[in-house]
Design an enzyme around this catalytic site. Structure first.
Site, short mmCIF file in Angstrom:
data_model
loop_
_atom_site.label_atom_id
_atom_site.label_comp_id
_atom_site.label_asym_id
_atom_site.label_seq_id
_atom_site.Cartn_x
_atom_site.Cartn_y
_atom_site.Cartn_z
CB SER A 75 -0.94 -0.05 1.21
OG SER A 75 -1.92 0.95 1.16
CG HIS A 131 -4.18 -1.40 -2.36
ND1 HIS A 131 -4.93 -1.93 -1.35
CD2 HIS A 131 -3.48 -0.38 -1.78
CE1 HIS A 131 -4.71 -1.28 -0.23
NE2 HIS A 131 -3.83 -0.34 -0.47
#
Length: 211
Positions: free
Chosen positions: A86, A109
């Protein structure tokens, strides 16, 4: 320098290199990017070794940290020691060089948030997330992917082994990994509500058995 719950900076006076470790969720425990950036400015070393083992965290704090690292006159060498998921994967891209342990994992993501309110409020939050996605996408520009390909990978929440990240151009070097158990990586990801795919856990564990 500071020694707190999610990052640590070590820079002795007169030394040519300094080390920053980010080993927890970014922006947690009431310590935000302002403190990180303020302390980063105090580092006068020629080289900063940035070590990462983090499931991600605050997009706002992460962007500020990324920008501050890129502005710093020192050469920044990123070392992905275990997990860069992330927002931690975005900060990793701030390095002039990016090294990744052979048993480490990298995940990209789209940003997400908890939201509540009426339809107008939710639409505003969705628009904001789209803008955050665009800023994150630009940080992955060092890879060999086109912008639309990166967007698709972010949409799919894509995990990379060290070899996959190297082949994609996210990292420049693969190093011998720290012998942290795959279960430790999974536990850190679980704490951030991130699901580590079973095949990636197996790859990480296999690297340790081979070692």
């Amino acid at each position: 320098m500071t020694n707190n719950t999610w990052y640590n900076m070590t820079a002795a006076e007169g030394e040519t290199s300094a080390e920053i470790s980010i080993y927890d969720a970014i922006g947690s425990f009431d310590v935000n990017a302002k403190q990180f950036v303020d302390e980063l400015k105090e580092i006068n070393a020629e080289v900063i070794n940035l070590r990462i083992n983090s499931p991600g965290g605050s997009v706002i704090d992460g962007n500020a940290m990324f920008n501050a690292l890129q502005r710093h006159p020192a050469k920044v060498i990123t070392h992905i020691d275990g997990l860069a998921a992330s927002m931690a994967s975005v900060i990793a891209m701030a390095g002039d060089e990016v090294h990744m342990a052979d048993n480490a994992l990298l995940m990209i993501h789209n940003p997400w948030t908890f939201s509540m309110g009426d339809a107008d409020e939710l639409r505003k939050d969705a628009d904001l997330l789209d803008k955050m996605s665009a800023s994150i996408l630009s940080a992955y520009g060092r890879s060999q992917y086109e912008a639309e390909e990166i967007k698709n990978l972010m949409d799919e929440e894509t995990w990379f082994t060290a070899q996959e990240a190297f082949d994609a151009g996210f990292v420049d070097h693969i190093s011998t990994g720290l012998r942290a158990a795959a279960s430790d990586i999974t536990a850190m990801a679980a704490g951030a509500e991130i699901k580590v795919p079973a095949d990636k856990q197996i790859v990480s564990l296999t690297k340790q058995i081979e070692a």
